[in-house]
Design an enzyme around this catalytic site. Structure first.
Site, PDB file in Angstrom:
ATOM      1  N   CYS A  95      53.039  37.917  91.701  1.00 40.96           N
ATOM      2  CA  CYS A  95      54.352  38.496  92.018  1.00 40.96           C
ATOM      3  C   CYS A  95      55.318  37.320  92.205  1.00 40.96           C
ATOM      4  O   CYS A  95      55.067  36.449  93.046  1.00 40.96           O
ATOM      5  CB  CYS A  95      54.227  39.294  93.306  1.00 40.96           C
ATOM      6  SG  CYS A  95      55.777  39.942  93.955  1.00 40.96           S
ATOM      7  N   CYS A 107      59.744  38.814  86.640  1.00 41.91           N
ATOM      8  CA  CYS A 107      59.091  39.747  87.565  1.00 41.91           C
ATOM      9  C   CYS A 107      57.899  40.306  86.817  1.00 41.91           C
ATOM     10  O   CYS A 107      58.018  40.667  85.630  1.00 41.91           O
ATOM     11  CB  CYS A 107      60.068  40.862  87.934  1.00 41.91           C
ATOM     12  SG  CYS A 107      59.301  42.262  88.782  1.00 41.91           S
TER      13      CYS A 107
HETATM   14  N1  DGL Z   1      56.198  42.205  90.564  1.00 34.57           N
HETATM   15  C1  DGL Z   1      57.107  41.712  91.558  1.00 34.57           C
HETATM   16  C2  DGL Z   1      57.688  40.366  91.097  1.00 34.57           C
HETATM   17  O1  DGL Z   1      57.103  39.724  90.236  1.00 34.57           O
HETATM   18  C3  DGL Z   1      58.058  42.793  91.934  1.00 34.57           C
HETATM   19  C4  DGL Z   1      58.810  42.521  93.160  1.00 34.57           C
HETATM   20  C5  DGL Z   1      59.238  43.717  93.941  1.00 34.57           C
HETATM   21  O2  DGL Z   1      58.363  44.387  94.475  1.00 34.57           O
HETATM   22  O3  DGL Z   1      60.435  43.926  94.081  1.00 34.57           O
HETATM   23  O4  DGL Z   1      58.691  39.883  91.573  1.00 34.57           O
END
Ligand code: DGL
Length: 253
Positions: free
Chosen positions: A73, A183
Protein backbone atom coordinates in the site's frame (compact mmCIF):
# COMPACT_ATOMS: atom_id res chain seq x y z
CA UNK A 1 12.36 -20.29 8.36
CA UNK A 2 12.58 -20.53 4.52
CA UNK A 3 9.34 -22.55 4.56
CA UNK A 4 7.56 -19.68 6.34
CA UNK A 5 5.06 -17.51 4.44
CA UNK A 6 5.50 -13.94 3.20
CA UNK A 7 3.19 -11.52 5.04
CA UNK A 8 1.49 -8.91 2.89
CA UNK A 9 -1.08 -6.22 3.69
CA UNK A 10 -3.02 -3.30 2.30
CA UNK A 11 -5.97 -1.14 3.34
CA UNK A 12 -8.05 -3.57 1.26
CA UNK A 13 -7.77 -5.62 -1.92
CA UNK A 14 -5.25 -3.32 -3.67
CA UNK A 15 -2.25 -5.29 -2.45
CA UNK A 16 -3.53 -8.29 -4.41
CA UNK A 17 -2.13 -6.52 -7.49
CA UNK A 18 1.30 -6.82 -5.83
CA UNK A 19 0.71 -10.37 -4.62
CA UNK A 20 -0.07 -11.42 -8.21
CA UNK A 21 3.38 -10.18 -9.29
CA UNK A 22 5.10 -11.91 -6.34
CA UNK A 23 3.42 -15.17 -7.29
CA UNK A 24 4.40 -14.78 -10.91
CA UNK A 25 8.07 -14.33 -9.94
CA UNK A 26 8.18 -16.63 -6.89
CA UNK A 27 5.51 -19.29 -7.47
CA UNK A 28 6.66 -21.53 -4.60
CA UNK A 29 6.20 -18.89 -1.91
CA UNK A 30 3.28 -19.18 0.50
CA UNK A 31 1.67 -15.93 1.63
CA UNK A 32 -0.63 -14.54 4.29
CA UNK A 33 -2.65 -11.64 2.94
CA UNK A 34 -4.35 -9.15 5.26
CA UNK A 35 -6.92 -6.76 3.79
CA UNK A 36 -7.76 -4.00 6.27
CA UNK A 37 -11.07 -3.40 4.52
CA UNK A 38 -12.76 -2.59 7.85
CA UNK A 39 -10.60 0.56 7.98
CA UNK A 40 -10.42 1.35 4.25
CA UNK A 41 -9.63 3.82 2.77
CA UNK A 42 -6.40 4.91 4.48
CA UNK A 43 -6.16 7.84 2.05
CA UNK A 44 -8.05 10.37 4.17
CA UNK A 45 -6.75 9.24 7.57
CA UNK A 46 -4.24 11.03 9.81
CA UNK A 47 -0.74 9.59 9.74
CA UNK A 48 -0.84 8.33 13.34
CA UNK A 49 -3.93 6.25 12.65
CA UNK A 50 -2.30 4.60 9.63
CA UNK A 51 0.85 3.90 11.70
CA UNK A 52 -1.33 2.26 14.39
CA UNK A 53 -3.16 0.04 11.86
CA UNK A 54 0.09 -0.92 10.11
CA UNK A 55 1.66 -1.86 13.47
CA UNK A 56 -1.32 -3.99 14.56
CA UNK A 57 -1.35 -5.85 11.23
CA UNK A 58 2.43 -6.33 11.29
CA UNK A 59 2.15 -7.94 14.74
CA UNK A 60 -0.63 -10.22 13.45
CA UNK A 61 1.50 -11.32 10.48
CA UNK A 62 4.64 -11.84 12.58
CA UNK A 63 2.66 -13.88 15.13
CA UNK A 64 1.64 -16.15 12.23
CA UNK A 65 5.29 -16.67 11.32
CA UNK A 66 5.82 -14.27 8.38
CA UNK A 67 9.49 -14.24 7.28
CA UNK A 68 9.23 -10.92 5.43
CA UNK A 69 6.49 -8.29 5.23
CA UNK A 70 5.33 -6.47 2.13
CA UNK A 71 3.56 -3.19 2.82
CA UNK A 72 1.52 -3.44 -0.38
CA UNK A 73 0.00 0.00 0.00
CA UNK A 74 1.63 3.27 -1.08
CA UNK A 75 -0.26 5.24 1.57
CA UNK A 76 0.78 2.93 4.42
CA UNK A 77 4.37 2.84 3.14
CA UNK A 78 4.64 6.62 3.07
CA UNK A 79 3.02 6.97 6.50
CA UNK A 80 4.46 4.00 8.37
CA UNK A 81 7.30 2.00 6.83
CA UNK A 82 10.05 3.89 8.64
CA UNK A 83 8.29 3.31 11.96
CA UNK A 84 7.80 -0.40 11.16
CA UNK A 85 11.47 -0.86 10.23
CA UNK A 86 12.58 0.83 13.44
CA UNK A 87 10.18 -1.20 15.60
CA UNK A 88 10.07 -4.80 14.30
CA UNK A 89 12.95 -7.18 13.58
CA UNK A 90 11.61 -8.26 10.17
CA UNK A 91 12.66 -7.32 6.65
CA UNK A 92 10.04 -4.99 5.10
CA UNK A 93 9.42 -4.18 1.44
CA UNK A 94 7.36 -1.06 0.78
CA UNK A 95 5.81 0.56 -2.27
CA UNK A 96 7.22 3.57 -4.06
CA UNK A 97 5.31 5.34 -6.84
CA UNK A 98 7.20 4.83 -10.11
CA UNK A 99 8.32 8.47 -10.43
CA UNK A 100 11.90 7.59 -11.33
CA UNK A 101 11.11 5.23 -14.26
CA UNK A 102 8.38 7.65 -15.39
CA UNK A 103 10.86 10.55 -15.50
CA UNK A 104 13.19 8.39 -17.59
CA UNK A 105 10.41 7.42 -19.99
CA UNK A 106 8.58 10.68 -20.69
CA UNK A 107 9.14 12.44 -23.98
CA UNK A 108 6.86 15.38 -23.32
CA UNK A 109 8.66 16.19 -20.05
CA UNK A 110 5.39 15.95 -18.10
CA UNK A 111 4.48 13.05 -15.80
CA UNK A 112 1.20 12.59 -13.92
CA UNK A 113 0.90 10.75 -10.61
CA UNK A 114 -2.44 9.28 -9.55
CA UNK A 115 -2.51 8.39 -5.85
CA UNK A 116 -4.35 8.99 -2.59
CA UNK A 117 -4.24 12.43 -0.97
CA UNK A 118 -2.36 11.05 2.03
CA UNK A 119 0.33 9.45 -0.15
CA UNK A 120 0.85 12.66 -2.14
CA UNK A 121 1.03 14.76 1.02
CA UNK A 122 3.73 12.58 2.63
CA UNK A 123 7.22 13.95 3.04
CA UNK A 124 8.59 10.68 1.63
CA UNK A 125 6.77 11.37 -1.64
CA UNK A 126 8.15 14.92 -1.84
CA UNK A 127 11.65 13.56 -1.31
CA UNK A 128 11.12 11.02 -4.08
CA UNK A 129 10.11 13.75 -6.53
CA UNK A 130 12.93 16.08 -5.45
CA UNK A 131 15.53 13.32 -5.89
CA UNK A 132 14.31 11.54 -9.00
CA UNK A 133 12.18 13.78 -11.19
CA UNK A 134 15.19 15.56 -12.70
CA UNK A 135 14.01 18.33 -14.98
CA UNK A 136 10.66 16.66 -15.52
CA UNK A 137 7.41 18.33 -14.44
CA UNK A 138 5.47 16.09 -12.04
CA UNK A 139 1.76 16.80 -11.65
CA UNK A 140 -0.06 15.01 -8.84
CA UNK A 141 -3.71 14.07 -8.76
CA UNK A 142 -5.49 12.69 -5.69
CA UNK A 143 -8.33 10.34 -6.66
CA UNK A 144 -10.95 10.22 -3.87
CA UNK A 145 -13.55 7.52 -4.45
CA UNK A 146 -11.50 5.31 -6.76
CA UNK A 147 -10.27 2.95 -4.03
CA UNK A 148 -13.86 2.58 -2.79
CA UNK A 149 -15.02 1.61 -6.31
CA UNK A 150 -12.45 -1.22 -6.46
CA UNK A 151 -13.34 -2.33 -2.91
CA UNK A 152 -16.97 -2.60 -4.00
CA UNK A 153 -15.99 -4.65 -7.06
CA UNK A 154 -17.13 -1.78 -9.30
CA UNK A 155 -14.29 -2.07 -11.78
CA UNK A 156 -16.10 -1.34 -15.01
CA UNK A 157 -19.14 0.74 -14.07
CA UNK A 158 -20.16 4.18 -15.42
CA UNK A 159 -19.36 5.83 -12.05
CA UNK A 160 -15.81 4.40 -12.08
CA UNK A 161 -15.25 5.51 -15.66
CA UNK A 162 -16.53 9.00 -14.78
CA UNK A 163 -14.06 9.26 -11.91
CA UNK A 164 -11.21 8.07 -14.15
CA UNK A 165 -12.15 10.68 -16.78
CA UNK A 166 -12.35 13.42 -14.14
CA UNK A 167 -8.94 12.59 -12.62
CA UNK A 168 -6.96 11.93 -15.78
CA UNK A 169 -8.31 14.82 -17.91
CA UNK A 170 -6.21 17.60 -16.27
CA UNK A 171 -3.04 15.48 -16.50
CA UNK A 172 -3.52 14.65 -20.17
CA UNK A 173 -4.48 18.29 -20.89
CA UNK A 174 -1.20 19.39 -19.25
CA UNK A 175 0.71 17.17 -21.69
CA UNK A 176 1.49 14.16 -19.50
CA UNK A 177 2.52 11.18 -21.64
CA UNK A 178 3.27 8.89 -18.66
CA UNK A 179 0.90 8.27 -15.75
CA UNK A 180 2.12 6.67 -12.54
CA UNK A 181 -0.41 4.43 -10.82
CA UNK A 182 0.64 5.37 -7.29
CA UNK A 183 -1.91 3.27 -5.43
CA UNK A 184 -2.01 -0.51 -5.47
CA UNK A 185 -5.77 -0.54 -6.17
CA UNK A 186 -5.31 1.19 -9.53
CA UNK A 187 -3.65 -1.62 -11.52
CA UNK A 188 -7.05 -3.37 -11.36
CA UNK A 189 -8.38 -0.38 -13.34
CA UNK A 190 -5.54 -0.38 -15.86
CA UNK A 191 -7.63 -1.37 -18.93
CA UNK A 192 -10.26 1.25 -18.04
CA UNK A 193 -7.65 3.99 -17.46
CA UNK A 194 -5.82 3.08 -20.68
CA UNK A 195 -9.08 3.21 -22.65
CA UNK A 196 -9.85 6.68 -21.26
CA UNK A 197 -6.39 8.25 -21.81
CA UNK A 198 -5.64 6.51 -25.12
CA UNK A 199 -2.77 4.29 -26.25
CA UNK A 200 -0.20 7.12 -26.54
CA UNK A 201 -0.07 7.53 -22.73
CA UNK A 202 2.04 4.98 -20.82
CA UNK A 203 0.84 3.64 -17.46
CA UNK A 204 3.39 2.56 -14.86
CA UNK A 205 2.98 0.71 -11.60
CA UNK A 206 5.47 -0.82 -9.20
CA UNK A 207 4.16 -4.34 -8.54
CA UNK A 208 6.81 -6.12 -10.60
CA UNK A 209 9.70 -4.07 -9.14
CA UNK A 210 8.44 -4.86 -5.63
CA UNK A 211 8.32 -8.58 -6.46
CA UNK A 212 11.97 -8.37 -7.62
CA UNK A 213 12.92 -6.63 -4.37
CA UNK A 214 11.18 -9.41 -2.38
CA UNK A 215 13.24 -11.98 -4.32
CA UNK A 216 16.47 -10.03 -3.68
CA UNK A 217 15.87 -9.91 0.08
CA UNK A 218 14.86 -13.58 0.32
CA UNK A 219 17.96 -14.58 -1.67
CA UNK A 220 20.18 -12.39 0.48
CA UNK A 221 18.86 -13.99 3.69
CA UNK A 222 18.72 -17.55 2.23
CA UNK A 223 14.96 -17.55 2.80
CA UNK A 224 13.62 -18.64 -0.60
CA UNK A 225 11.09 -21.44 -0.18
CA UNK A 226 12.61 -24.64 -1.64
CA UNK A 227 9.27 -26.49 -1.94
CA UNK A 228 8.21 -27.86 -5.34
CA UNK A 229 4.47 -27.26 -5.03
CA UNK A 230 2.63 -24.04 -5.92
CA UNK A 231 2.56 -21.53 -3.04
CA UNK A 232 -0.73 -21.08 -1.17
CA UNK A 233 -2.38 -17.91 0.12
CA UNK A 234 -4.07 -17.63 3.50
CA UNK A 235 -6.61 -14.77 3.32
CA UNK A 236 -7.64 -12.47 6.19
CA UNK A 237 -9.76 -9.33 6.35
CA UNK A 238 -11.03 -6.89 8.96
CA UNK A 239 -14.01 -6.21 6.67
CA UNK A 240 -16.93 -8.25 5.33
CA UNK A 241 -15.58 -11.81 4.84
CA UNK A 242 -18.12 -12.81 2.15
CA UNK A 243 -17.44 -9.70 0.03
CA UNK A 244 -13.68 -10.16 0.47
CA UNK A 245 -13.85 -13.78 -0.63
CA UNK A 246 -15.80 -12.87 -3.78
CA UNK A 247 -13.31 -10.12 -4.57
CA UNK A 248 -10.07 -11.99 -4.03
CA UNK A 249 -11.37 -14.91 -6.11
CA UNK A 250 -12.10 -12.46 -8.89
CA UNK A 251 -8.88 -10.43 -8.62
CA UNK A 252 -6.55 -13.39 -8.14
CA UNK A 253 -8.27 -16.43 -9.62
N1 DGL B 1 -3.90 0.59 -1.94
C1 DGL B 1 -3.70 1.77 -1.16
C2 DGL B 1 -2.48 2.54 -1.69
O1 DGL B 1 -1.66 1.95 -2.39
C3 DGL B 1 -4.99 2.50 -1.03
C4 DGL B 1 -4.99 3.54 0.00
C5 DGL B 1 -6.31 3.83 0.63
O2 DGL B 1 -6.81 2.96 1.33
O3 DGL B 1 -6.78 4.95 0.50
O4 DGL B 1 -2.27 3.70 -1.44
Amino acid sequence: MSAAPIGIFDSGVGGISVLREIHRLLPAEDAIYYADSGHCPYGGKPRQEIVARASTITEFLLARGAKLIVVACNTATIAAVEHLRATYPSPFVGMEPAVKPAAALTRSGVVGVLATGAALAGEKFHRLVAQHAGGVRVITQPCPGLVEQVEAGEIDTPRTLDLIRQYTAPLVAAGADVLVLGCTHYPFLRPQIQAVVGPQVRLLDTGEAVARQVRRLLERDALLNPQQRQGRVEWHTSGDPALFERLHRRLMP
